[in-house]
Design an enzyme around this catalytic site. Structure first.
Site, mmCIF file in Angstrom:
data_model
loop_
_atom_site.group_PDB
_atom_site.id
_atom_site.type_symbol
_atom_site.label_atom_id
_atom_site.label_comp_id
_atom_site.label_asym_id
_atom_site.label_seq_id
_atom_site.Cartn_x
_atom_site.Cartn_y
_atom_site.Cartn_z
ATOM 1 N N LYS A 78 -21.156 -16.232 -2.395
ATOM 2 C CA LYS A 78 -20.642 -16.302 -1.020
ATOM 3 C C LYS A 78 -21.775 -16.694 -0.075
ATOM 4 C CE LYS A 78 -17.989 -13.300 2.178
ATOM 5 N NZ LYS A 78 -17.419 -11.948 2.355
ATOM 6 N N SER A 105 -12.743 -7.532 1.765
ATOM 7 C CA SER A 105 -13.015 -8.957 1.580
ATOM 8 C C SER A 105 -13.266 -9.419 0.153
ATOM 9 C CB SER A 105 -14.204 -9.383 2.433
ATOM 10 O OG SER A 105 -13.775 -9.618 3.742
ATOM 11 N N SER A 147 -12.407 -12.005 3.459
ATOM 12 C CA SER A 147 -13.190 -13.144 3.893
ATOM 13 C C SER A 147 -13.830 -13.938 2.755
ATOM 14 C CB SER A 147 -14.303 -12.677 4.836
ATOM 15 O OG SER A 147 -15.207 -11.848 4.152
HETATM 16 N N1 GLN Z 1 -10.425 -8.596 6.675
HETATM 17 C C1 GLN Z 1 -11.332 -7.588 7.099
HETATM 18 C C2 GLN Z 1 -11.917 -7.939 8.443
HETATM 19 O O1 GLN Z 1 -11.543 -8.922 8.954
HETATM 20 C C3 GLN Z 1 -12.374 -7.344 6.064
HETATM 21 C C4 GLN Z 1 -13.578 -8.195 6.204
HETATM 22 C C5 GLN Z 1 -14.589 -7.928 5.127
HETATM 23 O O2 GLN Z 1 -14.410 -7.097 4.259
HETATM 24 N N2 GLN Z 1 -15.717 -8.593 5.239
HETATM 25 O O3 GLN Z 1 -12.713 -7.232 8.975
#
Ligand code: GLN
Length: 484
Positions: A73, A172, A148
């Site tokens: 990532k 994420s 994400s």
């Molecule tokens: N979807 C969640 C957010 O928008 C989780 C993001 C993540 O785990 N980096 O915060």
């Protein structure tokens, strides 16, 4: 999958160079449509692959991950490589060092193919907040891959990497794993060093693997975990080979199903979920209904604490220390149109206005508000107190059961554009995942079935959460499900 490839490498049926080339060919063929990668690191990959082939030729022992192509990532630093966090703020940023996880991977000989797409600074559930591209779901390219870490999940699902690394602050890793039909593990907070991970919310962030099998995740975790003097929150833990703990037997293990999680579950997800519960039963697990009484506060608590930490962490992107700086010489359209002499404050403000996307700004503002004097007690402190209660829910639950089980997300992958207008709708995607981060427990998402939607077969993920530092138990339970 990793073990098979490893055996082929050491038996000289394939070479790492050929394997790596094959993966780059697959990327070139498919990634125009999928959009999993932001940067390819061909030189780095081929050099590593050659080195591993030489070692094999010399009869040296190699690690299970050696010579195997993976993806990372793009919020983790790889020395000398562009690291953007999918933000214009870091568009030209070349990382000057390796994150601890990368250092460890290089040491065992893993081949890094490239850096994958994400929501800007890991904020989002669909990669639609990336400053560069939206990653499509390999099961149906009209749909998003989740977020994400959508790029990392899609890369594995589309066989554009054998496995990948993601980061998980509120889901994420698990949510995109669920949407793409692969396995994703968020380790216990402190299990894996965060050094060199671009911080989103430091008390919640954890790095973890995506792979096609649970065993692969176990193999990867063994190689990236461990205490690190560069991350004070990394926990002291015994050097474990998690793959050695996969017994394939969960007879008598107790699995709790939180009634608050399944109460309002929609029909089609419910059917797949209930079938999976029956499967756990047939494998000898004991199923119990449990309660996590503070569940309804989890999303609000998460979005308060996460945003507060975001506002503090992202203060470092000010146009002075890292990445983008809006000034007269900057080669951006924005700077050209706005070519004026700026004082320091104007440089900060214009850099942040241009460099950050909407969602990142929204969270910085929300977090700054929650931390401001007069509101700190009412919002941030209150959220911290509820976080303690949520953690206590888990402590109580784990006195009765070994694992907690639910769907990973309340839905299957949604269509691109479906939720971009409504951030609250997007946040709801995290409803089952944020609690594991708030409590710090390990959690894994693995495929439990498929649903037909508009002629496409979309994967559904199940989420098992385990006790703090019981990754071996957690992986064993998921592995048992997967292999039966
Ligand atoms: N979807 C969640 C957010 O928008 C989780 C993001 C993540 O785990 N980096 O915060």
């Amino acid at each position: 999958m990793i073990r098979e490839l490893h055996n082929k490498l050491v038996n000289k049926e394939i070479t790492s160079v050929q394997l790596t080339r094959d993966y780059f060919d697959a990327i070139k063929k498919k990634d125009g449509e999928i959009g999993a990668y932001l940067t390819l690191t061909e030189e780095l990959a081929m050099r590593q692959a050659q080195l591993i082939d030489e070692r094999i030729a010399n009869g040296e022992d190699i690690d299970l991950l050696a010579g195997i192509p993976c993806a990372v990532k793009d919020n983790m630093c790889v020395d000398g490589t562009r690291t953007t966090a999918a933000s214009k703020m870091l568009d030209n940023y070349i990382a000057p060092y390796d994150a601890t996880v990368i250092k460890k991977l290089k040491e065992v000989g893993a081949v890094i193919l490239g850096k994958t797409n994400l929501d800007e600074f890991a904020m989002g559930s669909s990669t639609e907040n990336s400053a560069y591209q939206v990653t499509k779901n390999p099961n149906d390219t009209e749909r998003i891959a989740g977020g994400s870490s959508g790029g990392s999940a899609a890369a594995v699902a589309a066989s554009e990497a054998v496995w990948s690394l993601g980061s998980d602050t509120g889901g994420s890793i698990r949510q995109p794993a669920s949407f793409c039909g692969v396995v994703g593990l968020k380790p216990t907070y402190g299990r894996v060093s965060r050094y060199g991970l671009l911080a989103m919310a430091s008390s919640l962030d954890q790095i973890g693997p995506f792979a096609k099998t649970v065993e692969d995740c176990a193999i990867i975790l063994s190689r990236i975990s461990g205490q690190d003097r560069m991350d004070a929150t990394s926990a002291q833990s015994a050097d474990k080979r998690y793959e050695d703990y996969l017994t394939g037997d969960i007879k008598g293990r107790k699995i709790g199903i939180p009634k608050e999680y399944v109460e309002n579950l929609e029909g089609h997800i419910r059917d797949v979920f209930e079938k999976s519960v029956e499967k756990f039963k047939s494998l000898g697990a004991e199923i119990k209904e449990i309660s996590l009484p503070h569940s309804s506060y989890a999303l609000a608590t998460y979005y308060m604490i996460m945003a507060s930490e975001v506002s503090s962490n992202l203060a470092r992107f000010d146009g002075i220390k890292y990445g983008l700086r809006i000034n007269d010489e900057a080669k951006t359209e924005f700077a050209k149109e706005n070519a004026v002499d700026r004082n320091l404050l104007e440089t900060y403000m214009d850099t942040r206005e241009y460099g950050f996307g909407e969602e990142v700004k929204r969270r910085i503002m929300l977090g700054t508000y929650a931390l401001s004097s007069g509101y700190y007690d009412a919002y941030y402190l209150k959220a911290q107190k509820v976080r303690a209660l949520i953690k206590k829910d888990f402590e109580d639950a784990f006195k009765q059961v070994d694992f907690i089980y639910s769907p990973t997300a309340p839905e299957t992958a949604f269509k691109a554009g479906e939720k971009t207008e409504n951030p609250l709708k997007m946040y709801l995607s995290d409803i089952y995942t944020v609690t594991a981060n708030l409590a710090g427990v390990p959690a894994i998402s693995f495929p439990i079935g498929n649903l037909e939607e508009e002629g496409k077969s979309l994967p559904v993920g199940g989420q098992l959460m385990g006790k703090w530092f019981d990754e071996e138990g957690l992986l064993d339970a998921a592995h048992t499900f997967e292999t039966n």
